[in-house]
Design an enzyme around this catalytic site. Structure first.
Site, PDB file in Angstrom:
ATOM      1  N   GLY A  14       0.921  -1.167  -0.088  1.00 45.69           N
ATOM      2  CA  GLY A  14      -0.068  -0.444   0.248  1.00 45.69           C
ATOM      3  C   GLY A  14       1.294   1.844   0.071  1.00 45.69           C
ATOM      4  CD  GLU A  52      -2.041  -1.107  -3.705  1.00 46.11           C
ATOM      5  OE1 GLU A  52      -1.536  -0.710  -2.334  1.00 46.11           O
ATOM      6  OE2 GLU A  52      -2.625  -2.113  -4.128  1.00 46.11           O
ATOM      7  CD  GLU A  86       1.090  -6.403  -1.739  1.00 48.69           C
ATOM      8  OE1 GLU A  86       1.292  -6.278  -2.639  1.00 48.69           O
ATOM      9  OE2 GLU A  86       0.698  -4.842  -2.330  1.00 48.69           O
TER      10      GLU A  86
END
Ligand code: COA
Length: 260
Positions: free
Chosen positions: A111, A114, A134
């Site tokens: 994240g 991201e 991930e």
């Protein structure tokens, strides 16, 4: 706010938003996603803010990912909602009407990468590592990672980063087109704030036109996107800043843009 996961400070017209959960390497839990969404709404609405810098409390991490402890207990429906919550916040950042720079001062993983990728520009310290790990948790990216990395760096890079899950260093991230600039760690803040100040002094409505053209153009045909660009080009001719910019050039002086 004493318990806020963000620190927010204005440096003239540059708003610095810092994810502040240093004991968790700034991991994004639901409260932090919501706080970021609200902070970007506020920055968008505030005319005194002309550029935004997003970072994490260092020195170790920019953001080390979504909060694994919080995610571990989610049901599938809750996980879908968590993903949507993060995606909506990141879309909000991407669609900001003023430039947003990610100042990557440490790990940008999952994240965190991201979050950096939904910003308009990324400057990284030479010491950082970025990646989509991930897969090592038996997960996939859920805040847009598969899609923004595909669009930023291409199919080979997104598949390498997401399938293998190994982070890459800053130099490789730049080579792949994931970050715009890599600078020595000691110079990161000065370099980023200087770029932000430069953008904050530019004509805000023209900046917004560029951001809109790129956002719209990324999702439609070239024909439609060119049409849209022409409309935006015409629109900036309605601004005082356009008159000021062209007049200042002809008068050999620095323009003073005021945002209308
Ligand atoms: N979510 C929740 N907590 C996290 C986190 C995350 N994504 N990343 C780090 N933390 C927490 C750790 O659990 C630890 O908390 P604790 O002290 O209460 O145990 C603290 O932050 C420090 O992390 P630690 O792992 O001890 O630091 P390190 O220097 O040994 O390793 C990393 C740094 C970034 C390599 C490692 O923390 C890591 O791999 N994090 C997860 C990255 C990831 O998979 N992100 C994608 C998530 S979908």
């Amino acid at each position: 706010m004493p318990d806020s996961p963000l620190l927010i400070a204005d440096h003239d017209a540059v708003r610095l938003i810092t994810v502040h959960r240093p004991d968790k390497l700034n991991a994004l839990n639901a409260a932090t996603l919501d706080a970021l969404h609200a902070a970007f709404d506020a920055a968008a609405a505030d005319d005194s803010v002309r550029a935004v810098v997003l970072t994490g409390t260092g020195p170790k991490a920019f953001v080390a990912g979504a909060d694994i402890a919080e995610m571990a207990g989610l049901t599938p429906v809750q996980a879908r909602d968590f993903s949507l919550r993060g995606q909506r916040m990141m879309r909000r950042v991407e669609k900001m009407p003023k430039p947003v720079i990610a100042m990557i001062n440490g790990f940008a993983l999952g994240g965190g990468l991201e979050l950096a990728m939904c910003c308009h520009l990324r400057i990284a310290a030479d010491s950082v590592k970025v990646g989509q790990p991930e897969i090592n948790l038996g997960l996939i990216p859920g805040f847009g990672g598969t899609q923004r990395l595909l669009r930023l760096a291409g199919r080979a890079a997104v598949l390498e980063l997401c399938l293998a899950g190994a982070p890459v260093d800053a130099a490789r991230a730049q080579q792949l087109g994931i970050v715009n600039r890599v600078v020595p760690a000691a110079e990161l803040e000065a370099e980023t704030m200087a770029l932000a100040a430069q953008l904050a002094a530019a004509a805000p409505l023209a900046l917004r036109g560029i951001l809109d053209c790129v956002n719209v153009g990324a999702e439609c045909s070239l024909e439609e996107a060119l049409e849209y660009e022409s409309a935006q080009f015409g629109l900036v001719f309605s601004t005082d800043d356009m008159r000021e910019g062209t007049r200042a050039f002809l008068e050999r002086r620095k323009p003073a843009f005021r945002g209308h």
